[in-house]
Design an enzyme around this catalytic site. Sequence first.
Site, PDB file in Angstrom:
ATOM      1  N   LYS A 172       0.877  -1.181   0.000  1.00  0.00           N
ATOM      2  CA  LYS A 172       0.000   0.000   0.000  1.00  0.00           C
ATOM      3  C   LYS A 172       0.907   1.222   0.000  1.00  0.00           C
ATOM      4  O   LYS A 172       1.773   1.362   0.859  1.00  0.00           O
ATOM      5  CB  LYS A 172      -0.859  -0.017   1.253  1.00  0.00           C
TER       6      LYS A 172
HETATM    7  C1  5RP Z   1      -2.122   4.863   8.111  1.00  0.00           C
HETATM    8  C2  5RP Z   1      -2.864   3.993   7.184  1.00  0.00           C
HETATM    9  C3  5RP Z   1      -4.244   4.363   6.826  1.00  0.00           C
HETATM   10  O1  5RP Z   1      -5.025   3.219   6.790  1.00  0.00           O
HETATM   11  C4  5RP Z   1      -4.171   5.004   5.491  1.00  0.00           C
HETATM   12  O2  5RP Z   1      -3.576   6.226   5.576  1.00  0.00           O
HETATM   13  C5  5RP Z   1      -5.447   4.933   4.636  1.00  0.00           C
HETATM   14  O3  5RP Z   1      -6.280   5.874   4.882  1.00  0.00           O
HETATM   15  P1  5RP Z   1      -6.400   7.228   4.062  1.00  0.00           P
HETATM   16  O4  5RP Z   1      -7.040   6.848   2.741  1.00  0.00           O
HETATM   17  O5  5RP Z   1      -7.297   8.039   4.942  1.00  0.00           O
HETATM   18  O6  5RP Z   1      -5.027   7.794   3.863  1.00  0.00           O
HETATM   19  O7  5RP Z   1      -2.360   3.031   6.691  1.00  0.00           O
HETATM   20  O8  5RP Z   1      -0.778   4.581   8.060  1.00  0.00           O
END
Ligand code: 5RP
Length: 260
Positions: A172
């Site tokens: 991610k």
């Molecule tokens: C924090 C994360 C959050 O889940 C991530 O930031 C996803 O959320 P957003 O779309 O609000 O950024 O992994 O480290």
Amino acid sequence: MNWGMKNRISRIIMPKTGRCVMLAVDHGYFQGPTTGLVNLGKTVKPLLPYADALMITRGAIRNWIDPAVDIPIILRVSGGQSILKELSNEVITTNIDDAIRINASAITCSVYVGGEYEKETINNLSKLVDEGEKYGIPVLAVTAVGKDMARDARYLGLASRICVEIGAHMIKTYYTEEFEKVVEACGNVPVVIAGGKKLPEMEALQMSHDAVSSGAVGVDMGRNIFQSDNPVGMIQAVRAIVHEGKSVDEAYEIYEGSKK
Ligand code: 5RP
């Protein structure tokens, strides 16, 4: 990759489209009562039918999610810091036994490449991969960005590739220009984007569209869904882009139309 791990991944990344819409609601693990998640259960309930998986902590699950609900869980197992302190100072907060008890479909931690505790967070990931491999539970690595870290293709490619080399099963990261270079750096490991801070809906949809057009398998989105004035419409619109290949304008119509 063993059968159990493949099976769990196919619960998250839909075999029919090869894509996924993860709903991220784990923000409280370092941000506390985040806008939109104070009553996490109330926010999340209407969104669950449209999410392929839910990224969440064990405490939030036990407080706010009905165990009878049929949603794959991506369990956030790192933390130990707050927004008041150095963000990269994370440890593993939840062991694999509890992840198994929760019936997690994946476990996740953040990796702060370039951060003060870079080595420790890479080590967290390597330990999770070892545990995940043992029990057939995939690991989603989050390429977290500290306050002073760049978000360009060079940096995100570096961070994502390191996570791949350590053994992460999914990545991610953040969307950036030249995103295809980040995806390429990850080889066969599927990449999803975080949404980041709340944007106007049209921009968040454009970003989702650009990400999947550049090779991402989908999104792991939080604030741009649950902080929208129409969260259900927004997640439906994101789904339409990710799973149905709709254009940004068509998706925006879905978001607007569902307000009625
Ligand atoms: C924090 C994360 C959050 O889940 C991530 O930031 C996803 O959320 P957003 O779309 O609000 O950024 O992994 O480290």
